[in-house]
Design an enzyme around this catalytic site. Structure first.
Site, PDB file in Angstrom:
ATOM      1  N   LYS A  65       1.533   4.083  -2.811  1.00 16.81           N
ATOM      2  CA  LYS A  65       1.095   5.462  -2.523  1.00 16.81           C
ATOM      3  C   LYS A  65       2.264   6.428  -2.820  1.00 16.81           C
ATOM      4  CE  LYS A  65      -2.431   6.769  -0.874  1.00 16.81           C
ATOM      5  NZ  LYS A  65      -3.714   7.140  -1.561  1.00 16.81           N
ATOM      6  N   TYR A 114       0.856  -1.197   0.000  1.00 18.07           N
ATOM      7  CA  TYR A 114       0.000   0.000   0.000  1.00 18.07           C
ATOM      8  C   TYR A 114       0.892   1.248   0.000  1.00 18.07           C
ATOM      9  CZ  TYR A 114      -2.888   3.718   2.087  1.00 18.07           C
ATOM     10  OH  TYR A 114      -3.511   4.918   2.363  1.00 18.07           O
TER      11      TYR A 114
HETATM   12  N1  LIG Z   1      -8.226   5.771   6.100  1.00 20.51           N
HETATM   13  C1  LIG Z   1      -7.064   6.304   6.467  1.00 20.51           C
HETATM   14  O1  LIG Z   1      -6.680   6.300   7.633  1.00 20.51           O
HETATM   15  C2  LIG Z   1      -6.214   6.954   5.432  1.00 20.51           C
HETATM   16  C3  LIG Z   1      -6.554   6.956   4.089  1.00 20.51           C
HETATM   17  N2  LIG Z   1      -5.743   7.595   3.178  1.00 20.51           N
HETATM   18  C4  LIG Z   1      -6.123   7.638   1.765  1.00 20.51           C
HETATM   19  O2  LIG Z   1      -7.414   8.233   1.672  1.00 20.51           O
HETATM   20  C5  LIG Z   1      -8.098   7.740   0.530  1.00 20.51           C
HETATM   21  C6  LIG Z   1      -9.493   7.328   0.918  1.00 20.51           C
HETATM   22  O3  LIG Z   1      -9.412   6.306   1.897  1.00 20.51           O
HETATM   23  P1  LIG Z   1     -10.700   5.703   2.595  1.00 20.51           P
HETATM   24  O4  LIG Z   1     -11.849   6.585   2.340  1.00 20.51           O
HETATM   25  O5  LIG Z   1     -10.284   5.367   3.976  1.00 20.51           O
HETATM   26  O6  LIG Z   1     -10.856   4.352   1.785  1.00 20.51           O
HETATM   27  P2  LIG Z   1     -12.172   3.612   1.257  1.00 20.51           P
HETATM   28  O7  LIG Z   1     -11.759   2.205   0.966  1.00 20.51           O
HETATM   29  O8  LIG Z   1     -13.324   3.835   2.152  1.00 20.51           O
HETATM   30  O9  LIG Z   1     -12.455   4.368  -0.129  1.00 20.51           O
HETATM   31  C7  LIG Z   1     -11.760   4.101  -1.305  1.00 20.51           C
HETATM   32  C8  LIG Z   1     -12.729   4.125  -2.477  1.00 20.51           C
HETATM   33  O10 LIG Z   1     -11.995   3.882  -3.672  1.00 20.51           O
HETATM   34  C9  LIG Z   1     -12.789   3.074  -4.511  1.00 20.51           C
HETATM   35  N3  LIG Z   1     -11.958   2.363  -5.475  1.00 20.51           N
HETATM   36  C10 LIG Z   1     -11.020   1.425  -5.202  1.00 20.51           C
HETATM   37  N4  LIG Z   1     -10.497   0.965  -6.348  1.00 20.51           N
HETATM   38  C11 LIG Z   1     -11.091   1.638  -7.359  1.00 20.51           C
HETATM   39  C12 LIG Z   1     -10.973   1.605  -8.773  1.00 20.51           C
HETATM   40  N5  LIG Z   1     -10.143   0.744  -9.383  1.00 20.51           N
HETATM   41  N6  LIG Z   1     -11.742   2.425  -9.519  1.00 20.51           N
HETATM   42  C13 LIG Z   1     -12.619   3.271  -8.911  1.00 20.51           C
HETATM   43  N7  LIG Z   1     -12.784   3.344  -7.585  1.00 20.51           N
HETATM   44  C14 LIG Z   1     -12.028   2.538  -6.809  1.00 20.51           C
HETATM   45  C15 LIG Z   1     -13.483   2.115  -3.553  1.00 20.51           C
HETATM   46  O11 LIG Z   1     -14.620   1.503  -4.148  1.00 20.51           O
HETATM   47  C16 LIG Z   1     -13.814   3.031  -2.385  1.00 20.51           C
HETATM   48  O12 LIG Z   1     -15.099   3.569  -2.527  1.00 20.51           O
HETATM   49  C17 LIG Z   1      -7.223   6.625  -0.030  1.00 20.51           C
HETATM   50  O13 LIG Z   1      -6.491   7.127  -1.123  1.00 20.51           O
HETATM   51  C18 LIG Z   1      -6.273   6.289   1.104  1.00 20.51           C
HETATM   52  O14 LIG Z   1      -5.048   5.853   0.607  1.00 20.51           O
HETATM   53  C19 LIG Z   1      -4.618   8.245   3.574  1.00 20.51           C
HETATM   54  C20 LIG Z   1      -4.247   8.269   4.876  1.00 20.51           C
HETATM   55  C21 LIG Z   1      -4.995   7.636   5.911  1.00 20.51           C
HETATM   56  C1  LIG Z   2      -5.129  -4.305  16.335  1.00 17.96           C
HETATM   57  C2  LIG Z   2      -4.747  -3.038  16.994  1.00 17.96           C
HETATM   58  C3  LIG Z   2      -3.453  -3.054  17.710  1.00 17.96           C
HETATM   59  C4  LIG Z   2      -4.865  -1.780  16.226  1.00 17.96           C
HETATM   60  C5  LIG Z   2      -6.133  -1.626  15.444  1.00 17.96           C
HETATM   61  C6  LIG Z   2      -6.237  -0.244  14.853  1.00 17.96           C
HETATM   62  C7  LIG Z   2      -5.740  -0.179  13.439  1.00 17.96           C
HETATM   63  C8  LIG Z   2      -6.743  -0.847  12.556  1.00 17.96           C
HETATM   64  C9  LIG Z   2      -5.479   1.271  13.026  1.00 17.96           C
HETATM   65  C10 LIG Z   2      -4.540   2.019  13.948  1.00 17.96           C
HETATM   66  C11 LIG Z   2      -3.719   2.994  13.082  1.00 17.96           C
HETATM   67  C12 LIG Z   2      -4.449   2.970  11.775  1.00 17.96           C
HETATM   68  C13 LIG Z   2      -3.815   3.513  10.552  1.00 17.96           C
HETATM   69  C14 LIG Z   2      -4.177   3.008   9.302  1.00 17.96           C
HETATM   70  C15 LIG Z   2      -5.139   1.868   9.184  1.00 17.96           C
HETATM   71  C16 LIG Z   2      -5.845   1.477  10.478  1.00 17.96           C
HETATM   72  C17 LIG Z   2      -4.891   1.503  11.638  1.00 17.96           C
HETATM   73  C18 LIG Z   2      -3.736   0.529  11.411  1.00 17.96           C
HETATM   74  C19 LIG Z   2      -3.526   3.478   8.048  1.00 17.96           C
HETATM   75  C20 LIG Z   2      -2.498   2.421   7.683  1.00 17.96           C
HETATM   76  C21 LIG Z   2      -4.527   3.608   6.902  1.00 17.96           C
HETATM   77  C22 LIG Z   2      -3.881   4.027   5.644  1.00 17.96           C
HETATM   78  C23 LIG Z   2      -2.837   5.073   5.757  1.00 17.96           C
HETATM   79  O1  LIG Z   2      -2.540   5.704   4.787  1.00 17.96           O
HETATM   80  C24 LIG Z   2      -2.111   5.267   7.025  1.00 17.96           C
HETATM   81  C25 LIG Z   2      -2.914   4.875   8.233  1.00 17.96           C
HETATM   82  C26 LIG Z   2      -2.093   4.972   9.490  1.00 17.96           C
HETATM   83  C27 LIG Z   2      -2.869   4.645  10.715  1.00 17.96           C
END
Ligand SMILES: NC(=O)C1=CN([C@@H]2O[C@H](COP(=O)(O)OP(=O)(O)OC[C@H]3O[C@@H](n4cnc5c(N)ncnc54)[C@H](O)[C@@H]3O)[C@@H](O)[C@H]2O)C=CC1
Ligand SMILES: CC(C)CCC[C@@H](C)[C@H]1CC[C@H]2C3=C(CC[C@]12C)[C@@]1(C)CCC(=O)C[C@@H]1CC3
Length: 345
Positions: free
Chosen positions: A148, A144
């Site tokens: 990214k 991942y």
């Molecule tokens: N959730 C987190 O803690 C973090 C997320 N991000 C980034 O934020 C963005 C959004 O993440 P979330 O909303 O958490 O993820 P999510 O999984 O809820 O949303 C991602 C969306 O992308 C769509 N998708 C995936 N592959 C696709 C494709 N081939 N064509 C069209 N659509 C596609 C999925 O259907 C989904 O609706 C991602 O780029 C992720 O890398 C960055 C840092 C932290």
């Molecule tokens: C099992 C436990 C010890 C922890 C469970 C919590 C985790 C699921 C989350 C804690 C920090 C989170 C995190 C992400 C995903 C969910 C956690 C690991 C990311 C890897 C999501 C995608 C990113 O780009 C960075 C995020 C950092 C923190």
């Protein structure tokens, strides 16, 4: 003419708009008077005024209808970080992002805002108040993160004032909030299986968790500041809650808020990391015969046991960023939004 230009400037498309962050972004954009289209591989919701285009972002022809007459594109699609499917990450995050850039250029899109991740600089060791000039991780912790990094490089390199195509990357960290499909659900699932008893390491490591509305705010500010004379063109920006918290305090607050016991007993970091690595390798070797997914992956252990918090000074300076929801309020609102995950429900 002036009305047409203004109208076009408020038309945007959210690629990945069906996801957790994407949907929050769509809702806020509507509130701010944008006309919004969503492009996603799946349709998860319907909202009045939102035009939905279903398709794979790797398919340029499928993207065109969603980009027609649109000046601003948000790209926040990605496969879920928990997957270990390298081919999927490369196809969607790298080749797919190339396709998105090409489609934007051909369709006359003027601005592209990418959702990157602060983890592009994280190698599994401590980061304290990391700034955007930290080098990309040489040894990314998973596929991942690896993809990214490439995705962010592609988008920032594509920024070309001559062509009238401006780009910027937002790097959030640990997004949480209502409807989050991973952080709180994984935590509760781990607690329900009785595995949330242990603190990895001494429990003092500080981490950024960012409430989803702050991440949305950062994206919209970036889009609205993205002009040819702006310092933000072609640059990455950390967007966090700007309130680093002990990883285990955050976990405990969410767990206790939902009625579960907080973790109490300490385990040495290296022991747990070694064990997670061993289980990950075992799962890889045995995959043709049996499929099992260990709870404690090396990535999760590294995230749970190290400092990783980032400075958002650059976003404050260049686009006037300031979190709009405090960590405390964010946690309260998140806990309230998960009645079905409460202990005993
Ligand atoms: N959730 C987190 O803690 C973090 C997320 N991000 C980034 O934020 C963005 C959004 O993440 P979330 O909303 O958490 O993820 P999510 O999984 O809820 O949303 C991602 C969306 O992308 C769509 N998708 C995936 N592959 C696709 C494709 N081939 N064509 C069209 N659509 C596609 C999925 O259907 C989904 O609706 C991602 O780029 C992720 O890398 C960055 C840092 C932290
Ligand atoms: C099992 C436990 C010890 C922890 C469970 C919590 C985790 C699921 C989350 C804690 C920090 C989170 C995190 C992400 C995903 C969910 C956690 C690991 C990311 C890897 C999501 C995608 C990113 O780009 C960075 C995020 C950092 C923190």
């Amino acid at each position: 003419m002036a009305t047409r230009v203004r109208h076009r400037n408020k038309r945007c498309t959210v690629i990945g708009g069906s996801g957790f962050l994407g949907r929050h972004l769509v809702e806020k954009l509507l509130e701010r008077g944008y006309s919004v289209s969503v492009f996603d591989i799946c349709e998860n919701f319907e909202l009045p005024g939102v035009i939905f285009h279903q398709g794979d972002l790797c398919d340029k022809q499928a993207l065109f209808p969603a980009l027609k007459d649109v000046s601003l594109v948000f790209h926040c699609a990605s496969p879920a970080p928990g997957s270990d499917n390298r081919g999927l990450f490369e196809r969607v995050n790298i080749q797919g992002t190339r396709t998105v850039i090409q489609a934007c250029l051909e369709a006359g899109v003027e601005k592209l805002v990418l959702t990157s991740s602060a983890s592009v600089v994280f190698e599994g060791t401590d980061i304290k108040n990391g700034r955007e000039d930290l080098p990309y991780a040489k040894k990314p912790i998973d596929y991942y993160t690896e993809t990214k990094i490439e995705q962010e490089k592609l988008v920032l390199k594509a920024c070309d004032k001559g062509k009238g195509f401006l780009t910027v990357a937002i790097r959030p960290h640990g997004i949480f909030g209502p409807r989050d499909p991973q952080l709180v659900p994984i935590l509760v699932d781990t607690a329900r299986r009785g595995k949330m008893k242990f603190i990895i390491g001494n429990g003092t490591n500080l981490v950024d968790f960012t409430f989803v509305e702050n991440v949305v705010h950062g994206h919209i500010l970036a889009a609205e500041h993205l002009r040819a004379d702006s310092p933000i063109c072609g640059k990455p920006y950390h967007i966090t809650n700007d309130e680093p918290i002990r990883f285990w305090d955050f976990m405990s607050e969410v767990l206790v808020g939902l009625g579960y016991d907080p973790p109490r007993y300490h385990l040495p970091y290296m022991l747990v990391y070694g064990l997670a690595l061993f289980l990950w390798l075992l799962a890889l070797i045995l995959r043709p015969l049996v499929s099992f997914k260990p709870t404690f992956t090396p990535m999760r252990v590294a995230l749970a046991g190290t400092h990783h918090y980032y400075s958002c000074e650059r976003a404050k300076q260049d686009m006037g960023y300031k979190p709009v929801v405090s960590l405390k309020e964010g946690i309260d609102r998140t806990v309230q939004s998960y009645p079905h995950l409460r202990q005993g429900s």
